[in-house]
Scaffold this motif. Structure first.
Motif, PDB file in Angstrom:
ATOM      1  N   ASN A   1       0.845  -1.188   0.000  1.00  0.00           N
ATOM      2  CA  ASN A   1       0.000   0.000   0.000  1.00  0.00           C
ATOM      3  C   ASN A   1       0.888   1.248   0.000  1.00  0.00           C
ATOM      4  OD1 ASN A   1      -1.275   2.294   1.481  1.00  0.00           O
ATOM      5  ND2 ASN A   1      -3.053   0.933   1.460  1.00  0.00           N
ATOM      6  N   GLU A   2       0.604   2.188  -0.886  1.00  0.00           N
ATOM      7  CA  GLU A   2       1.416   3.408  -1.034  1.00  0.00           C
ATOM      8  C   GLU A   2       1.467   4.230   0.253  1.00  0.00           C
ATOM      9  OE1 GLU A   2       4.031   5.923  -2.944  1.00  0.00           O
ATOM     10  OE2 GLU A   2       3.272   4.012  -3.670  1.00  0.00           O
ATOM     11  N   GLU A   3       0.340   4.355   0.910  1.00  0.00           N
ATOM     12  CA  GLU A   3       0.280   5.122   2.152  1.00  0.00           C
ATOM     13  C   GLU A   3       1.163   4.477   3.235  1.00  0.00           C
ATOM     14  OE1 GLU A   3      -3.395   6.134   4.874  1.00  0.00           O
ATOM     15  OE2 GLU A   3      -3.739   6.842   2.807  1.00  0.00           O
ATOM     16  N   ASP A   4       1.057   3.173   3.362  1.00  0.00           N
ATOM     17  CA  ASP A   4       1.883   2.437   4.325  1.00  0.00           C
ATOM     18  C   ASP A   4       3.362   2.550   3.973  1.00  0.00           C
ATOM     19  OD1 ASP A   4      -0.411   1.640   5.615  1.00  0.00           O
ATOM     20  OD2 ASP A   4      -0.442  -0.367   4.715  1.00  0.00           O
ATOM     21  N   TYR A   5       3.646   2.549   2.680  1.00  0.00           N
ATOM     22  CA  TYR A   5       5.030   2.639   2.210  1.00  0.00           C
ATOM     23  C   TYR A   5       5.663   3.958   2.650  1.00  0.00           C
ATOM     24  CZ  TYR A   5       8.964   2.178  -1.074  1.00  0.00           C
ATOM     25  OH  TYR A   5      10.214   2.070  -1.634  1.00  0.00           O
ATOM     26  N   LEU A   6       4.948   5.052   2.429  1.00  0.00           N
ATOM     27  CA  LEU A   6       5.459   6.373   2.808  1.00  0.00           C
ATOM     28  C   LEU A   6       5.569   6.506   4.330  1.00  0.00           C
ATOM     29  CD1 LEU A   6       3.519   8.577   0.226  1.00  0.00           C
ATOM     30  CD2 LEU A   6       5.921   7.882   0.150  1.00  0.00           C
ATOM     31  N   GLU A   7       4.625   5.916   5.036  1.00  0.00           N
ATOM     32  CA  GLU A   7       4.663   5.939   6.495  1.00  0.00           C
ATOM     33  C   GLU A   7       5.877   5.159   7.018  1.00  0.00           C
ATOM     34  OE1 GLU A   7       1.775   4.159   9.852  1.00  0.00           O
ATOM     35  OE2 GLU A   7       0.766   5.403   8.341  1.00  0.00           O
TER      36      GLU A   7
END
Length: 151
Positions: free
Chosen positions: A95-101
């Motif tokens: 998941n992109e959001e999880d990746y950035l987090e």
């Protein structure tokens, strides 16, 4: 051959393995190349080995638990001789959001260990750390600039 097949099936039942890992094990167990190929084919047919499933699990685990970036995960899957289509399928599960987090979490954790006061020295060390973890250059630089408020 039957003993090696049972041993390999037990190995694959315990955790996900790709073809190249099982082939390596069979070689260590002194199984002939022809028998090893037959064993691999049978394990694939019986769904003990599935490189797509392996790629998804590998991407998930290395991202979630080792906090690796996409570049490092991709590189290691290629090293395990997983094809690009299966790699991309596994990478899509991140998941992109999880990746950035996660990138931010790795950044903050590393920053807590640094003693340097100079922002530009810190920036270099933080960016290098993120790159070593397999995060993309542009993302790493952008995240560090934002974190250190370098604009």
């Amino acid at each position: 051959m039957e003993v090696a097949l049972n041993k390999a099936a037990a190995l694959c039942s315990g955790s996900e393995h790709c073809k190249s890992q099982v082939m390596e094990k069979l070689s260590l167990w002194n199984v002939s190349p022809q028998d090893a190929c037959d064993i691999i084919d049978r394990l694939v047919k019986e769904k003990y080995i599935d490189n797509s499933r392996f790629a998804r699990a590998y991407c998930h685990d290395k991202f979630r638990f080792a906090h690796w970036g996409r570049i490092k995960i991709r590189q290691m899957l290629r090293h395990l001789r997983i094809n690009d289509e299966e790699i991309e399928e596994g990478m899509a599960a991140i998941n992109e959001e999880d990746y950035l987090e996660t990138l931010e979490d790795v950044l903050r954790a590393k920053d807590r260990t640094l003693k340097d006061k100079d922002k530009y020295l810190r920036k270099g060390k933080l960016v290098r750390h993120l790159l070593s973890r397999g995060f993309e250059t542009e993302l790493a630089i952008s995240a560090v600039d934002s974190y250190l408020k370098l604009g």
